[in-house]
Design an enzyme around this catalytic site. Structure first.
Site, PDB file in Angstrom:
ATOM      1  N   ASP A  88      77.077   7.570  -1.729  1.00  0.00           N
ATOM      2  CA  ASP A  88      75.836   8.394  -2.291  1.00  0.00           C
ATOM      3  C   ASP A  88      75.539   7.910  -3.366  1.00  0.00           C
ATOM      4  OD1 ASP A  88      73.780   9.895  -3.065  1.00  0.00           O
ATOM      5  OD2 ASP A  88      74.938  11.443  -3.264  1.00  0.00           O
ATOM      6  N   ASN A 115      69.490  -2.329  -0.378  1.00  0.00           N
ATOM      7  CA  ASN A 115      68.184  -1.876   0.881  1.00  0.00           C
ATOM      8  C   ASN A 115      68.044  -0.270   0.210  1.00  0.00           C
ATOM      9  OD1 ASN A 115      66.649  -1.818   3.649  1.00  0.00           O
ATOM     10  ND2 ASN A 115      68.176  -0.247   3.141  1.00  0.00           N
ATOM     11  N   TYR A 192      55.810  13.033 -16.086  1.00  0.00           N
ATOM     12  CA  TYR A 192      56.090  12.049 -14.760  1.00  0.00           C
ATOM     13  C   TYR A 192      55.200  12.240 -13.245  1.00  0.00           C
ATOM     14  CZ  TYR A 192      59.279  11.968 -10.236  1.00  0.00           C
ATOM     15  OH  TYR A 192      59.373  11.275  -9.368  1.00  0.00           O
TER      16      TYR A 192
END
Length: 318
Positions: A88, A115, A192
């Site tokens: 993770d 990736n 954000y």
């Protein structure tokens, strides 16, 4: 649109597939880790590398999905050497656990394919209280690479084969915050914007590969580091995009996407090309798109920004 493009200097184009760009390559002596290999271009990258003989370790967040993909790959290529390990990337503890398990297994490592990624997520903090896109797309891979680097350098010396690190970035790095990286506001919800934050994380991918390449060259290591733009592919990476969730618009986008977007086989091509093709031998610190050399933005070529990001990242993963 990819279908109207001609071959570039490499002999390949945006319509080339991963199998086409690796045709005839025997990579049976190599071992690779591919992150995010349970679906999309990560799964196709793992499959094609395995078809070419690479011993592939699929680093996946969901082990059930990883095992299913492994079974699918082996079903298509019975001789494939594929394993799945849990990782993770949004959790630094998980990254450390994965790297420790791999390094202690005694396996060599020739290829590292960074990736995995998330895209345009609503503002969320990771388990380490870091903005999720920056944490997953950049910091997790940054730490993973650092923890596996000695293994790669040692493998390159012992095998006398060039090690290659491929960082999957994106043309989305062109759309980021004004200064590129919001060092002082990485975890700040105010200001954000999900798409700009994604671009920021992809810019970080390019800067990471560039600075890593500089350091590897400086110490004379036989390991290269490059970043790639896979192309626009309609994968589950788009799941957080608002328009995709509207049924009618989703259908229209899917229809147009079949013409304008790459398919997964084409999307994995540049990664596989940079990982395996002899044309790329000795090339490091470069940015590739459509299996050809390309140029990132001025921010993506900013060495000072790359060094600053490196120091910031080292502090963040302590």
């Amino acid at each position: 649109m990819w279908l109207f493009k001609k071959n570039g200097p490499s002999g390949f184009s945006s319509s080339s597939t991963a199998e086409q760009v690796t045709f005839g390559i025997d990579a049976s002596s190599l071992t690779a880790i591919v992150t995010g290999a349970s679906s999309g271009i990560g799964a196709e990258t793992a499959r094609v590398l395995a078809v070419r003989g690479v011993n592939v370790i699929m680093a996946v967040r969901n082990m059930d999905s990883g095992k299913k993909m492994k079974e699918e790959i082996v079903k298509q290529a019975p001789s494939a050497k594929v394993d799945a390990m849990e990782l993770d990337l949004s959790s630094l503890a998980s990254v450390r656990k994965f790297a420790s398990a791999f390094n202690s297994s005694g396996r060599r490592l020739n290829l590292l394919i960074n990736n995995a990624g998330v895209m345009a997520t609503p503002f969320t903090l990771s388990k380490d209280n870091i903005e999720l896109q920056f944490a997953t797309n950049h910091l997790g891979h940054f730490l993973l690479t650092n923890l596996l680097l000695e293994n790669m350098k040692k493998t390159a010396v012992e095998s006398k084969k060039e090690g290659r690190i491929v960082v999957v970035a994106s043309e989305a790095h062109r759309v980021t915050y004004p200064n590129g990286i919001r060092f002082d506001k990485i975890n700040d919800k105010s200001g954000y914007f999900s798409y700009l934050a994604y671009g920021q994380s992809k810019l970080a991918n390019i800067l990471h590969a560039n600075e890593l390449s500089r350091r590897l060259k400086e110490e004379g290591a036989n390991v290269t580091a490059n970043s790639v733009h896979p192309g626009v592919i309609a994968t589950n990476l788009f799941r957080h995009m608002t328009l995709i969730s509207v049924p009618m618009l989703s259908g229209i986008i899917e229809a147009v996407g079949k013409l304008a977007f790459k398919n997964v086989e084409q999307g994995a091509a540049t990664t596989c090309y940079v990982a395996l093709h002899p044309q790329v031998k000795g090339i490091s610190g470069k940015y590739f798109s459509d299996c050809n050399l390309s140029k990132p933005t001025s921010l993506g070529q900013d060495a000072a920004l790359g060094k600053k990001l490196w120091d910031f990242s080292m502090e963040s993963v302590k």
